[in-house]
Design an enzyme around this catalytic site. Structure first.
Site, PDB file in Angstrom:
ATOM      1  N   ASP A  13       1.539   6.277  10.122  1.00  0.00           N
ATOM      2  CA  ASP A  13       1.336   5.374   8.979  1.00  0.00           C
ATOM      3  C   ASP A  13       1.135   3.954   9.499  1.00  0.00           C
ATOM      4  OD1 ASP A  13       1.296   4.608   6.155  1.00  0.00           O
ATOM      5  OD2 ASP A  13       3.218   3.665   6.517  1.00  0.00           O
ATOM      6  N   SER A  14       0.620   3.096   8.629  1.00  0.00           N
ATOM      7  CA  SER A  14       0.431   1.695   9.009  1.00  0.00           C
ATOM      8  C   SER A  14       1.772   0.996   9.235  1.00  0.00           C
ATOM      9  CB  SER A  14      -0.339   0.966   7.912  1.00  0.00           C
ATOM     10  OG  SER A  14       0.422   0.977   6.728  1.00  0.00           O
ATOM     11  N   TYR A  45      -2.720  -1.965   5.904  1.00  0.00           N
ATOM     12  CA  TYR A  45      -4.104  -1.511   6.038  1.00  0.00           C
ATOM     13  C   TYR A  45      -4.852  -1.626   4.696  1.00  0.00           C
ATOM     14  CZ  TYR A  45      -3.463   0.906  10.603  1.00  0.00           C
ATOM     15  OH  TYR A  45      -3.256   1.224  11.919  1.00  0.00           O
ATOM     16  N   GLY A  46      -4.076  -1.652   3.604  1.00  0.00           N
ATOM     17  CA  GLY A  46      -4.642  -1.518   2.257  1.00  0.00           C
ATOM     18  C   GLY A  46      -5.713  -2.521   1.886  1.00  0.00           C
ATOM     19  N   CYS A  76      -0.570   8.324   5.371  1.00  0.00           N
ATOM     20  CA  CYS A  76      -1.010   7.046   4.796  1.00  0.00           C
ATOM     21  C   CYS A  76      -2.242   7.349   3.947  1.00  0.00           C
ATOM     22  CB  CYS A  76      -1.363   6.097   5.944  1.00  0.00           C
ATOM     23  SG  CYS A  76      -2.080   4.530   5.420  1.00  0.00           S
ATOM     24  N   ASN A  77      -2.163   6.992   2.672  1.00  0.00           N
ATOM     25  CA  ASN A  77      -3.294   7.271   1.779  1.00  0.00           C
ATOM     26  C   ASN A  77      -4.515   6.450   2.142  1.00  0.00           C
ATOM     27  OD1 ASN A  77      -2.295   8.948  -0.826  1.00  0.00           O
ATOM     28  ND2 ASN A  77      -0.636   7.781   0.078  1.00  0.00           N
ATOM     29  N   THR A  78      -4.279   5.190   2.519  1.00  0.00           N
ATOM     30  CA  THR A  78      -5.401   4.305   2.844  1.00  0.00           C
ATOM     31  C   THR A  78      -6.181   4.868   4.031  1.00  0.00           C
ATOM     32  OG1 THR A  78      -3.951   2.501   2.160  1.00  0.00           O
ATOM     33  CG2 THR A  78      -5.984   1.898   3.296  1.00  0.00           C
ATOM     34  N   GLU A 163       7.574  -3.639   3.097  1.00  0.00           N
ATOM     35  CA  GLU A 163       7.611  -3.992   4.524  1.00  0.00           C
ATOM     36  C   GLU A 163       8.592  -5.133   4.797  1.00  0.00           C
ATOM     37  OE1 GLU A 163       5.843  -2.756   7.403  1.00  0.00           O
ATOM     38  OE2 GLU A 163       5.427  -1.051   6.112  1.00  0.00           O
ATOM     39  N   CYS A 197       0.496   6.030  -2.466  1.00  0.00           N
ATOM     40  CA  CYS A 197       0.717   5.228  -1.268  1.00  0.00           C
ATOM     41  C   CYS A 197       2.105   5.622  -0.779  1.00  0.00           C
ATOM     42  CB  CYS A 197       0.675   3.738  -1.601  1.00  0.00           C
ATOM     43  SG  CYS A 197       1.194   2.688  -0.222  1.00  0.00           S
ATOM     44  N   HIS A 199       4.279   4.194   0.828  1.00  0.00           N
ATOM     45  CA  HIS A 199       5.340   3.185   0.719  1.00  0.00           C
ATOM     46  C   HIS A 199       6.035   3.224  -0.657  1.00  0.00           C
ATOM     47  CE1 HIS A 199       3.440   1.349   4.225  1.00  0.00           C
ATOM     48  NE2 HIS A 199       4.374   0.429   4.277  1.00  0.00           N
TER      49      HIS A 199
HETATM   50  N1  DGL Z   1       1.420   3.679   3.288  1.00  0.00           N
HETATM   51  C1  DGL Z   1       0.032   3.358   3.217  1.00  0.00           C
HETATM   52  C2  DGL Z   1      -0.679   4.181   2.163  1.00  0.00           C
HETATM   53  O1  DGL Z   1      -0.201   5.263   1.853  1.00  0.00           O
HETATM   54  C3  DGL Z   1      -0.214   1.978   3.112  1.00  0.00           C
HETATM   55  C4  DGL Z   1      -0.471   0.959   3.241  1.00  0.00           C
HETATM   56  C5  DGL Z   1      -0.945  -0.299   3.785  1.00  0.00           C
HETATM   57  O2  DGL Z   1      -0.800  -0.439   4.975  1.00  0.00           O
HETATM   58  O3  DGL Z   1      -1.484  -1.083   3.015  1.00  0.00           O
HETATM   59  O4  DGL Z   1      -1.718   3.803   1.679  1.00  0.00           O
END
Ligand code: DGL
Length: 278
Positions: A13-14, A45-46, A76-78, A163, A197, A199
């Protein structure tokens, strides 16, 4: 266990969000080894472009392959929305054709199709995930007609809140309420809300304050774990390559000390990470 046989499931994940997936994975598959990688130095990352998210995610995937992971879950969805398809189609065949990289969107979409009663679905995600349209596209493709409408809401403040460990602050309450009110106004008939997401489950208590009880809130951790069990049963060629000594290792691209403090809170147990670069 000799180093040679170390072959964990990589979880990427990010930042801290993927821990909500890891927690369920280690609960459901306690015999396996897991290697968690958080790119905390470059989170979030979003808000980043397609090219940047792809580049960062590919670097992480290469790193996890080098550590011996035959299988990686992009938690991570992004990154699943912006990088997974390219990695699977363009990079994997030359990089490591026997290895596999899986994401979190497809399993979530399949679950939504099973639980929605009226087909009105809402997706909360990062700006990147929302703009990619991955959820509406995949819901249309995999829900076999059970999803009739999908509305989305980008929640750009939620990841920084998590975060920075501001989960219980007034600021968290303000932004969560605002985004929930927005998405509820987009479709008055919503019956299922996807936390798109990894998070966001960390904000669950705040989210629940503003979502009416009749709406199901879908968290991805147990869904991904359930689908992984099924995947491993169907893919013995991957399953037999995985090492099983119940070890969970944490790597972060930021300070290990910071990571340990926050990750311990999220995991509910002490975490000892090491800082890595790639
Ligand atoms: N946990 C990441 C997701 O599921 C996220 C986010 C990020 O870094 O913006 O999209």
């Amino acid at each position: 266990m000799s180093e040679k046989t170390y072959a964990p499931i990589g979880v990427f994940d990010s930042g801290y969000g993927g821990l909500t997936i890891l927690k369920e994975l280690e609960k459901t598959l306690p015999k396996y080894d897991f290697l968690y990688l958080g790119d905390n130095a470059r989170t979030p990352y979003g808000t980043r472009s397609f090219d940047v998210v792809y580049r960062y995610t590919l670097q992480a995937v290469k790193y996890l392959f080098e550590q011996g992971c035959p299988l990686i879950i992009i938690a991570c969805n992004t990154a699943s929305a912006k990088a997974l398809r390219n990695i699977q189609m363009l990079d994997l065949p030359t990089l490591a054709p026997r290895n596999r990289v899986l994401g979190v969107i497809r399993p979530s979409v399949e679950k939504v199709a099973e639980i929605t009663k009226n087909g009105h679905v809402g997706v909360l995600g990062t700006a990147g995930t929302v703009v990619s349209e991955s959820y509406p596209i995949e819901l249309e493709k995999w829900s076999e007609g059970s999803v009739k409408s999908t509305v989305q809401e980008a929640c750009p403040m939620w990841v920084p809140i998590v975060e920075n460990n501001e989960i219980e602050s007034e600021g968290a309450d303000y932004f969560v309420r605002k985004n929930i009110e927005n998405i509820l106004a987009k479709d008055k008939d919503l019956d299922t809300l996807i936390l798109g997401c990894t998070h966001y489950p960390l904000l669950e208590q705040v989210i629940k304050k503003y979502v009416p009880d009749h709406i199901s809130i879908l968290k991805q951790g147990h869904i991904v774990a359930e689908k992984l069990v099924d995947y491993l049963q169907r893919h013995p060629e991957i399953e037999t390559r995985l090492s099983k000594s119940g070890q969970v290792v944490f790597d972060t691209t930021e300070s290990a000390e910071n990571f340990n403090n926050k990750a311990s809170l999220f995991m509910g147990r002490p975490v000892e990470a090491k800082t890595v670069s790639f």
